[in-house]
Design an enzyme around this catalytic site. Structure first.
Site, mmCIF file in Angstrom:
data_model
loop_
_atom_site.group_PDB
_atom_site.id
_atom_site.type_symbol
_atom_site.label_atom_id
_atom_site.label_comp_id
_atom_site.label_asym_id
_atom_site.label_seq_id
_atom_site.Cartn_x
_atom_site.Cartn_y
_atom_site.Cartn_z
ATOM 1 N N SER A 293 0.811 -1.217 0.000
ATOM 2 C CA SER A 293 0.000 0.000 0.000
ATOM 3 C C SER A 293 0.847 1.271 0.000
ATOM 4 O O SER A 293 0.518 2.252 -0.671
ATOM 5 C CB SER A 293 -0.940 0.004 1.210
ATOM 6 O OG SER A 293 -1.791 -1.110 1.178
ATOM 7 N N HIS A 345 0.899 4.639 4.455
ATOM 8 C CA HIS A 345 0.299 5.315 3.301
ATOM 9 C C HIS A 345 0.874 6.720 3.126
ATOM 10 O O HIS A 345 1.273 7.121 2.030
ATOM 11 C CB HIS A 345 -1.220 5.393 3.469
ATOM 12 C CG HIS A 345 -1.883 4.054 3.419
ATOM 13 N ND1 HIS A 345 -3.243 3.890 3.600
ATOM 14 C CD2 HIS A 345 -1.377 2.813 3.208
ATOM 15 C CE1 HIS A 345 -3.537 2.600 3.493
ATOM 16 N NE2 HIS A 345 -2.434 1.932 3.270
#
Length: 399
Positions: A293, A345
């Site tokens: 991610s 992230h």
């Protein structure tokens, strides 16, 4: 005003809408040109029409007739709504009586908003609502010139010019996304799938011992000297849904980024963004973690850097879709406390932006000072993160 001058004005105004405001010519009839563009989820439509004169019944009929066509366009383009304007280029003198033809000159029904307005080019005077055309739809500066002072060209000449412009625009778009084929993207995806299958076969991808054996981020082991755990988590996934979502995202975002930056630059951006995400998680999160991610958010960062370098092309290709998608994903992360590592992230997003700035855009003159500055900042942040000591111990599973 002679009709040849109006034809010149009609054609050049359409050309300026195409060249300056990114419209596309979608139709041409005698004395009428149709233009459109998709802006977010709204289809924007402009009709330019030469008229001897206009009366209210004529304007009302045209609105209803065109609205029926626009509903079909809305369905074809997948737009949620249509905003449009019929603009009459009028030969008759600019009198106050002309204003009466545009009283109540708007139709608003069934996701379609359509207005009518009149313009007398020689007098540079508008008739209709105030403003006669929404600035969101048309920047009225395209109408501000005096055709009588120019060499008069036919509408056909301007249609050919528009066609040439749109052909160049298409070639530019193809060139921007021609720097690589998504070979690295597919290779990375294949590696992740193979590793995931191996983890499942050896005890399950959600088993903490399997995760640690394959190289998941675990702060105590990193502090014990296993620095390779800043890299290996990028290729690991926890559960089928995790690899499914990340795999689909890599397949789409990765392929587009690789075509935009080229395979070599893409690989560097992906890896540095992924490492940045793991480092951010190491600093701020004590949990075991794994997943691509952070690297995928780094691709968002690479798109944002592209937007800074080429705003016109970015707007033409992506509009606001990248920012909306990024915002949605960040919001999901913040609302899913305990399930998603938002530190990874955010770290990947920043790392991808800096990595893209460091490698630069292909096909553009190298900006050495910017590249050196971006690389210096990225390396410094990674070094500070890796040597920070990490977040306190927590052995609970974290995705």
């Amino acid at each position: 005003m002679e009709i040849t001058v109006l034809h010149h004005y009609l054609g050049k105004t359409a050309y300026r809408l195409v060249a300056e405001q990114d419209y596309t010519l979608i139709g041409a009839e005698k004395d009428v040109l149709h233009l459109g563009r998709l802006s977010r989820r709204t289809y924007q439509y402009v009709q330019l029409r030469i008229c001897d004169f206009v009366w209210s019944g004529m304007a009302d009929y045209d609105r209803k007739e065109i609205a029926a066509r626009l509903d079909g366009i809305r369905r074809q383009t997948g737009a949620q709504s249509v905003e449009g304007a019929i603009i009459y280029l009028i030969m008759q003198p600019a009198t106050e009586e002309l204003q009466e033809a545009f009283v109540g000159g708007a139709l608003d029904e069934f996701s379609i908003v359509l207005t009518t307005a009149g313009y007398v080019p020689l007098a540079q005077k508008w008739f209709g609502s105030n403003p006669p055309v929404s600035e969101k739809l048309v920047n009225l500066s395209v109408f501000d010139y005096e055709p009588a002072q120019e060499d008069v060209r036919s509408t056909e000449y301007w249609l050919q010019t528009i066609q040439q412009w749109e052909q160049r625009r298409k070639q530019e778009l193809q060139q921007v996304f021609s720097y690589g084929k998504p070979r690295v993207t597919y290779a990375l995806l294949s590696v992740m799938i193979v590793i995931f299958l191996a983890m499942e076969a050896l005890g399950g991808s959600q088993n903490e011992q399997v995760l640690l054996a394959f190289g998941a981020k675990y702060n105590p082991l990193i502090l014990a000297g296993e620095w390779w755990r800043f890299v290996t988590p990028i290729f690991l996934h926890i559960g089928f849904m995790h690899i499914l979502f990340n795999g689909v995202a890599l397949y789409s975002l990765g392929a587009m980024t690789e075509r935009l930056y080229g395979s070599g630059r893409f690989f560097i951006i992906f890896m540095l963004a992924g490492i940045s995400g793991v480092v951010a998680s190491f600093v701020f999160s004590p949990h075991i973690s794994a997943g691509a991610s952070g690297a995928l958010f780094g691709l968002f960062g690479a798109f944002l850097y592209f937007g800074i370098q080429n705003r016109t092309m970015y707007k033409r290709v992506f509009g606001s879709s990248i920012l909306i998608l990024l915002g949605i994903n960040l919001a999901i992360g913040f609302l899913s406390s305990g399930l998603i590592d938002n530190y990874a992230h955010l770290g990947g997003l920043g790392g991808g932006f800096l990595a893209a700035a460091a490698v630069g855009m292909p096909g553009r003159r190298a900006q050495i000072s910017i590249q050196i500055a971006a690389l210096t900042v990225l390396v410094l942040l990674l070094w500070l993160g890796m040597t920070s000591g990490g977040a306190p111990l927590d052995t609970s599973l974290f995705r």
